[in-house]
Design a protein around this motif. Structure first.
Motif, PDB file in Angstrom:
ATOM      1  N   ASP A 154      -4.787 -10.932  26.609  1.00  8.54           N
ATOM      2  CA  ASP A 154      -4.034 -12.166  26.396  1.00  8.54           C
ATOM      3  C   ASP A 154      -3.997 -12.970  27.695  1.00  8.54           C
ATOM      4  O   ASP A 154      -3.193 -12.702  28.583  1.00  8.54           O
ATOM      5  CB  ASP A 154      -2.614 -11.830  25.933  1.00  8.54           C
ATOM      6  CG  ASP A 154      -1.803 -13.087  25.617  1.00  8.54           C
ATOM      7  OD1 ASP A 154      -2.419 -14.162  25.437  1.00  8.54           O
ATOM      8  OD2 ASP A 154      -0.560 -12.984  25.553  1.00  8.54           O
ATOM      9  N   GLY A 155      -4.914 -13.926  27.825  1.00  9.02           N
ATOM     10  CA  GLY A 155      -4.923 -14.804  28.991  1.00  9.02           C
ATOM     11  C   GLY A 155      -5.803 -14.348  30.136  1.00  9.02           C
ATOM     12  O   GLY A 155      -5.858 -15.017  31.166  1.00  9.02           O
ATOM     13  N   PHE A 156      -6.487 -13.219  29.988  1.00  9.22           N
ATOM     14  CA  PHE A 156      -7.382 -12.765  31.045  1.00  9.22           C
ATOM     15  C   PHE A 156      -8.422 -11.797  30.481  1.00  9.22           C
ATOM     16  O   PHE A 156      -8.306 -11.327  29.348  1.00  9.22           O
ATOM     17  CB  PHE A 156      -6.606 -12.105  32.189  1.00  9.22           C
ATOM     18  CG  PHE A 156      -5.914 -10.811  31.819  1.00  9.22           C
ATOM     19  CD1 PHE A 156      -6.510  -9.578  32.073  1.00  9.22           C
ATOM     20  CD2 PHE A 156      -4.656 -10.824  31.244  1.00  9.22           C
ATOM     21  CE1 PHE A 156      -5.872  -8.388  31.750  1.00  9.22           C
ATOM     22  CE2 PHE A 156      -4.000  -9.641  30.901  1.00  9.22           C
ATOM     23  CZ  PHE A 156      -4.607  -8.422  31.160  1.00  9.22           C
ATOM     24  N   ALA A 179       0.343  -2.672  33.671  1.00 11.87           N
ATOM     25  CA  ALA A 179       1.364  -3.675  33.357  1.00 11.87           C
ATOM     26  C   ALA A 179       1.529  -4.645  34.526  1.00 11.87           C
ATOM     27  O   ALA A 179       1.742  -5.846  34.322  1.00 11.87           O
ATOM     28  CB  ALA A 179       2.693  -3.001  33.034  1.00 11.87           C
ATOM     29  N   GLY A 180       1.418  -4.123  35.747  1.00 12.13           N
ATOM     30  CA  GLY A 180       1.505  -4.984  36.924  1.00 12.13           C
ATOM     31  C   GLY A 180       0.373  -5.991  36.972  1.00 12.13           C
ATOM     32  O   GLY A 180       0.571  -7.158  37.313  1.00 12.13           O
ATOM     33  N   ALA A 181      -0.846  -5.536  36.623  1.00 14.14           N
ATOM     34  CA  ALA A 181      -1.990  -6.447  36.588  1.00 14.14           C
ATOM     35  C   ALA A 181      -1.786  -7.529  35.534  1.00 14.14           C
ATOM     36  O   ALA A 181      -2.088  -8.707  35.765  1.00 14.14           O
ATOM     37  CB  ALA A 181      -3.272  -5.667  36.299  1.00 14.14           C
ATOM     38  N   ARG A 182      -1.243  -7.128  34.399  1.00 13.95           N
ATOM     39  CA  ARG A 182      -0.976  -8.107  33.331  1.00 13.95           C
ATOM     40  C   ARG A 182       0.079  -9.118  33.787  1.00 13.95           C
ATOM     41  O   ARG A 182      -0.038 -10.317  33.529  1.00 13.95           O
ATOM     42  CB  ARG A 182      -0.509  -7.371  32.071  1.00 13.95           C
ATOM     43  CG  ARG A 182      -0.256  -8.276  30.871  1.00 13.95           C
ATOM     44  CD  ARG A 182       0.002  -7.477  29.607  1.00 13.95           C
ATOM     45  NE  ARG A 182      -1.196  -6.751  29.188  1.00 13.95           N
ATOM     46  CZ  ARG A 182      -1.383  -5.447  29.358  1.00 13.95           C
ATOM     47  NH1 ARG A 182      -0.440  -4.706  29.927  1.00 13.95           N
ATOM     48  NH2 ARG A 182      -2.488  -4.864  28.950  1.00 13.95           N
ATOM     49  N   GLU A 183       1.084  -8.628  34.499  1.00 11.94           N
ATOM     50  CA  GLU A 183       2.137  -9.513  35.013  1.00 11.94           C
ATOM     51  C   GLU A 183       1.552 -10.541  35.980  1.00 11.94           C
ATOM     52  O   GLU A 183       1.886 -11.731  35.916  1.00 11.94           O
ATOM     53  CB  GLU A 183       3.201  -8.661  35.700  1.00 11.94           C
ATOM     54  CG  GLU A 183       4.334  -9.428  36.336  1.00 11.94           C
ATOM     55  CD  GLU A 183       5.275  -8.494  37.078  1.00 11.94           C
ATOM     56  OE1 GLU A 183       5.672  -8.831  38.208  1.00 11.94           O
ATOM     57  OE2 GLU A 183       5.596  -7.412  36.532  1.00 11.94           O
ATOM     58  N   ILE A 230      -9.209 -15.810  34.132  1.00 17.15           N
ATOM     59  CA  ILE A 230      -8.753 -14.849  35.130  1.00 17.15           C
ATOM     60  C   ILE A 230      -9.428 -13.507  34.844  1.00 17.15           C
ATOM     61  O   ILE A 230      -9.552 -13.095  33.691  1.00 17.15           O
ATOM     62  CB  ILE A 230      -7.221 -14.709  35.058  1.00 17.15           C
ATOM     63  CG1 ILE A 230      -6.553 -16.039  35.396  1.00 17.15           C
ATOM     64  CG2 ILE A 230      -6.724 -13.603  35.978  1.00 17.15           C
ATOM     65  CD1 ILE A 230      -5.116 -16.124  34.940  1.00 17.15           C
ATOM     66  N   LEU A 231      -9.859 -12.825  35.905  1.00 21.24           N
ATOM     67  CA  LEU A 231     -10.507 -11.525  35.766  1.00 21.24           C
ATOM     68  C   LEU A 231      -9.673 -10.462  36.470  1.00 21.24           C
ATOM     69  O   LEU A 231      -9.267 -10.638  37.616  1.00 21.24           O
ATOM     70  CB  LEU A 231     -11.907 -11.563  36.378  1.00 21.24           C
ATOM     71  CG  LEU A 231     -12.655 -10.220  36.475  1.00 21.24           C
ATOM     72  CD1 LEU A 231     -12.929  -9.638  35.097  1.00 21.24           C
ATOM     73  CD2 LEU A 231     -13.947 -10.381  37.259  1.00 21.24           C
ATOM     74  N   VAL A 232      -9.424  -9.364  35.780  1.00 20.05           N
ATOM     75  CA  VAL A 232      -8.797  -8.181  36.372  1.00 20.05           C
ATOM     76  C   VAL A 232      -9.848  -7.080  36.429  1.00 20.05           C
ATOM     77  O   VAL A 232     -10.468  -6.752  35.416  1.00 20.05           O
ATOM     78  CB  VAL A 232      -7.579  -7.701  35.555  1.00 20.05           C
ATOM     79  CG1 VAL A 232      -7.067  -6.365  36.101  1.00 20.05           C
ATOM     80  CG2 VAL A 232      -6.473  -8.742  35.573  1.00 20.05           C
TER      81      VAL A 232
END
Length: 262
Positions: free
Chosen positions: A20-22, A201-205, A57-59
């Motif tokens: 969602d968004g990345f 979860a931190g990466a998603r935040e 955005i890329l994680v």
């Protein structure tokens, strides 16, 4: 962006998913601690091609590997030494790893590296190519190349000193110092620490925090950030002129004014 998942269906070194968004790219070579080989490099290039066409955005994260001490998180233990051992002068001049790390660094939208376990050699250079780094306290950061008879030639020699300063960069590059996650956070190599079970979860935040901003403003800010000093303020004025005509600027400023009235 369904096309990204279609492109990545044949990937073996990366697991790519649309979130969602990345976009999440998880390195998945646990049997060799996510050593970065030419297959992984090729898959990162294919992914970058999609993100250059349709910015998101890329994680980038690692996976869990089985060790003698049980399951452990692993980001990337470095370049694949078996391949590296066979590389010669022409391979170095091709810039196999430096080329893909530079491409990742230049992606239009921000890149976040989520790091647990080892980020050594090419693993740290991959993390340095990201705009933001989050990690666990147990993460390990280092550049052991000199111990193998080579240099950290895929970005660390210049990105590391820009990030942590010359004295600490020299300790890492010339004396083999390895930083823990807490030391990396204290030296600003890492932006924020999370417990291992909270890293995703931190990466998603972080991704959602960035996604809440205007994408074009973020994209232009990232491009201008690395411009030489001599280019400013002319390039800033040009970018601002583009943004001053965008619908998002009018909508976001009006929303701000409306909130102030309440």
């Amino acid at each position: 962006m369904a096309h990204i998942e279609t492109v990545s269906e044949s990937f073996t070194a990366l697991q790519v998913s649309q979130e969602d968004g990345f976009v999440l790219a998880r390195m998945n070579r646990p049997e060799v601690r996510n050593a970065i080989d030419e297959t992984m490099v090729s898959e990162f290039h294919a992914l970058c091609g999609e993100l250059e066409r349709e910015p998101q955005i890329l994680v980038i994260s690692g996976c869990v590997a089985e060790t003698s001490k049980g399951p452990r998180g692993i980001f990337a233990s470095g370049a694949d030494i078996a391949q590296l051992r066979e590389r010669r002068r022409e391979d170095a001049l091709r810039g196999i790893n430096s080329g893909i790390f530079q491409r990742i660094a230049k992606l239009p939208s921000p890149v976040i590296a989520a790091i647990d376990g080892f980020a050594l050699g090419g693993g740290l250079e991959l993390a340095l190519a990201a705009d933001f780094r989050i990690a666990t306290p147990g993460a390990k950061f280092g550049q052991p190349e000199a111990n193998l008879g080579i240099i950290a030639g895929a970005g660390a020699l210049w990105r590391l000193k820009e990030t942590v300063g010359n004295p600490l960069a020299k300790e890492i590059l010339l004396a083999g110092r390895v930083l823990s996650g807490e030391e990396a956070a204290q030296s600003h190599l890492v932006n924020e620490l999370f417990a291992a079970d909270e890293l995703d979860a931190g990466a998603r935040e972080w991704a959602q925090k960035i996604a809440s901003l205007d994408p074009l403003a973020v994209r232009l800010s990232k491009q201008l950030f690395d411009m030489p000093v001599e280019a400013h303020p002319a390039v800033d004025n040009i970018a601002q002129a583009v943004l001053f005509e965008s619908e998002a600027k009018f909508d976001r400023m009006q929303a701000f004014l409306d909130r102030k009235k309440k």
